[in-house]
Design a protein around this motif. Sequence first.
Motif, PDB file in Angstrom:
ATOM      1  N   PHE A  76      14.957  -0.172   6.113  1.00  0.00           N
ATOM      2  CA  PHE A  76      13.764  -1.006   6.229  1.00  0.00           C
ATOM      3  C   PHE A  76      13.427  -1.673   4.896  1.00  0.00           C
ATOM      4  O   PHE A  76      13.057  -2.846   4.855  1.00  0.00           O
ATOM      5  CB  PHE A  76      12.573  -0.171   6.711  1.00  0.00           C
ATOM      6  N   ALA A  77      13.534  -0.900   3.820  1.00  0.00           N
ATOM      7  CA  ALA A  77      13.235  -1.467   2.497  1.00  0.00           C
ATOM      8  C   ALA A  77      14.210  -2.594   2.154  1.00  0.00           C
ATOM      9  O   ALA A  77      13.806  -3.631   1.612  1.00  0.00           O
ATOM     10  CB  ALA A  77      13.289  -0.363   1.444  1.00  0.00           C
ATOM     11  N   GLU A  78      15.479  -2.412   2.495  1.00  0.00           N
ATOM     12  CA  GLU A  78      16.487  -3.446   2.239  1.00  0.00           C
ATOM     13  C   GLU A  78      16.190  -4.711   3.033  1.00  0.00           C
ATOM     14  O   GLU A  78      16.470  -5.822   2.568  1.00  0.00           O
ATOM     15  CB  GLU A  78      17.881  -2.920   2.583  1.00  0.00           C
ATOM     16  N   ARG A  79      15.639  -4.540   4.218  1.00  0.00           N
ATOM     17  CA  ARG A  79      15.321  -5.693   5.067  1.00  0.00           C
ATOM     18  C   ARG A  79      14.094  -6.442   4.597  1.00  0.00           C
ATOM     19  O   ARG A  79      13.792  -7.538   5.065  1.00  0.00           O
ATOM     20  CB  ARG A  79      15.083  -5.227   6.508  1.00  0.00           C
ATOM     21  N   GLY A  80      13.317  -5.813   3.701  1.00  0.00           N
ATOM     22  CA  GLY A  80      12.119  -6.469   3.194  1.00  0.00           C
ATOM     23  C   GLY A  80      10.853  -6.115   3.928  1.00  0.00           C
ATOM     24  O   GLY A  80       9.809  -6.750   3.713  1.00  0.00           O
ATOM     25  N   ALA A  81      10.908  -5.112   4.806  1.00  0.00           N
ATOM     26  CA  ALA A  81       9.697  -4.676   5.498  1.00  0.00           C
ATOM     27  C   ALA A  81       8.667  -4.209   4.470  1.00  0.00           C
ATOM     28  O   ALA A  81       9.010  -3.561   3.482  1.00  0.00           O
ATOM     29  CB  ALA A  81      10.022  -3.544   6.462  1.00  0.00           C
ATOM     30  N   ASN A  82       7.386  -4.544   4.741  1.00  0.00           N
ATOM     31  CA  ASN A  82       6.343  -4.193   3.770  1.00  0.00           C
ATOM     32  C   ASN A  82       4.971  -4.364   4.413  1.00  0.00           C
ATOM     33  O   ASN A  82       4.670  -5.456   4.888  1.00  0.00           O
ATOM     34  CB  ASN A  82       6.468  -5.103   2.542  1.00  0.00           C
ATOM     35  N   PRO A  83       4.193  -3.268   4.468  1.00  0.00           N
ATOM     36  CA  PRO A  83       4.472  -1.906   4.019  1.00  0.00           C
ATOM     37  C   PRO A  83       5.283  -1.122   5.054  1.00  0.00           C
ATOM     38  O   PRO A  83       5.422  -1.553   6.203  1.00  0.00           O
ATOM     39  CB  PRO A  83       3.068  -1.310   3.854  1.00  0.00           C
ATOM     40  N   ILE A  84       5.772   0.029   4.626  1.00  0.00           N
ATOM     41  CA  ILE A  84       6.544   0.908   5.502  1.00  0.00           C
ATOM     42  C   ILE A  84       5.774   2.223   5.648  1.00  0.00           C
ATOM     43  O   ILE A  84       5.448   2.866   4.656  1.00  0.00           O
ATOM     44  CB  ILE A  84       7.948   1.189   4.932  1.00  0.00           C
ATOM     45  N   VAL A  85       5.499   2.598   6.894  1.00  0.00           N
ATOM     46  CA  VAL A  85       4.756   3.825   7.187  1.00  0.00           C
ATOM     47  C   VAL A  85       5.710   4.899   7.699  1.00  0.00           C
ATOM     48  O   VAL A  85       6.581   4.623   8.531  1.00  0.00           O
ATOM     49  CB  VAL A  85       3.669   3.575   8.252  1.00  0.00           C
ATOM     50  N   MET A  86       5.533   6.122   7.220  1.00  0.00           N
ATOM     51  CA  MET A  86       6.291   7.272   7.707  1.00  0.00           C
ATOM     52  C   MET A  86       5.347   8.246   8.381  1.00  0.00           C
ATOM     53  O   MET A  86       4.345   8.664   7.780  1.00  0.00           O
ATOM     54  CB  MET A  86       7.008   7.975   6.549  1.00  0.00           C
ATOM     55  N   ALA A  87       5.652   8.608   9.620  1.00  0.00           N
ATOM     56  CA  ALA A  87       4.807   9.512  10.385  1.00  0.00           C
ATOM     57  C   ALA A  87       5.258  10.956  10.164  1.00  0.00           C
ATOM     58  O   ALA A  87       6.034  11.507  10.933  1.00  0.00           O
ATOM     59  CB  ALA A  87       4.851   9.162  11.865  1.00  0.00           C
ATOM     60  N   GLY A  88       4.784  11.554   9.082  1.00  0.00           N
ATOM     61  CA  GLY A  88       5.063  12.973   8.892  1.00  0.00           C
ATOM     62  C   GLY A  88       5.540  13.356   7.506  1.00  0.00           C
ATOM     63  O   GLY A  88       6.200  12.574   6.806  1.00  0.00           O
ATOM     64  N   PHE A  89       5.208  14.577   7.123  1.00  0.00           N
ATOM     65  CA  PHE A  89       5.545  15.109   5.797  1.00  0.00           C
ATOM     66  C   PHE A  89       7.042  15.256   5.586  1.00  0.00           C
ATOM     67  O   PHE A  89       7.515  15.343   4.455  1.00  0.00           O
ATOM     68  CB  PHE A  89       4.875  16.468   5.602  1.00  0.00           C
ATOM     69  N   GLY A  90       7.814  15.288   6.664  1.00  0.00           N
ATOM     70  CA  GLY A  90       9.252  15.476   6.551  1.00  0.00           C
ATOM     71  C   GLY A  90       9.950  14.356   5.790  1.00  0.00           C
ATOM     72  O   GLY A  90      11.093  14.525   5.355  1.00  0.00           O
ATOM     73  N   PHE A  91       9.254  13.225   5.602  1.00  0.00           N
ATOM     74  CA  PHE A  91       9.848  12.092   4.893  1.00  0.00           C
ATOM     75  C   PHE A  91       9.598  12.145   3.388  1.00  0.00           C
ATOM     76  O   PHE A  91      10.036  11.255   2.661  1.00  0.00           O
ATOM     77  CB  PHE A  91       9.276  10.779   5.444  1.00  0.00           C
TER      78      PHE A  91
END
Length: 331
Positions: A76-91
Amino acid sequence: MTLMRTFLGAAATLAISTAAAVADPAIIFDLGGKFDKSFNEAAFNGATRWAEETGGSFLEVEIQSEAQREQALRRFAERGANPIVMAGFGFASALETVSQEFPDTKFAIIDVNWLSGDNIRQIAFAEHEGSYLVGMLAAMASESGTVGFIGGMDIPLISKFACGYAQGAKAANPDATVVQNMTGTTPAAWNDPVKGGELTRAQISQGADVIFAAAGGTGLGVLQTAADEGVLSIGVDSNQNHLHPGSVLTSMLKRVDNAVYDVFTAGEELETGVTLAMGLDNDGVGFSLDEFNESLLTEEMRAAVAEASAKIIAGEVVVHDYMSDESCPVN
């Protein structure tokens, strides 16, 4: 809204949809999937609400294994997505690595408050406060004096739910017995409704007649079995009252939907390098009351939790946070 569906290829690599424009926001769902009717689904609902209100679009992916966390985040970061949300502490571990590689990308992670990074927004919830309120309701609704708690993966975060619940139950009924079980010690514990049902029957055999499930998809088995066996259950994260009307006493709401909605709304202007605390004082947690459970909650019960909520917000009642010292003052 353009629906961005992502999928896993045969070689277990992530294929990200190319339908969204560069700089659209993105969300990565945790194990259990976005339709778990609980934590992930709350996150999905927040993203969907943003898209419907704004006409915008977002990228999304549902990971299928631990190994895909960093891969999805980097893609996602390489694609330029912004912002990026992660659902959970596992990330958290993956985020520590990837956020340094993409300093101009803004990231938001839910259920984490221990990371550093100028481009990271951390979002933590006071689950113990909401759990305290539903613990009170459980004890007041119980006819046997025994209430149950079934957690997913045996980790401090879920013990935070359990401890708050026990404190609330004991506050409403000092003589209450609280039976507790965790489903497992691996991420598979979040998606095992059969085991959830087995644990529910075991707790019923010990006298529990109200059971709170904080176990992701596993909790669906708890709620189903409770309904089948004629006892009450309590849902979690999303409002689960409608799943078994008249059987779900209430749901402990964790407003992950609001957290995701707010991040997407801020977009590239998201304030990072900070931790957002979401508790009773800002409607980050609470309990659900609707047409599916209103007959189960008496005026006395509603008044009791309203008073307790006000006292918690005012600091007159302090609910112990298990994660502060990994201990609980009540058993």
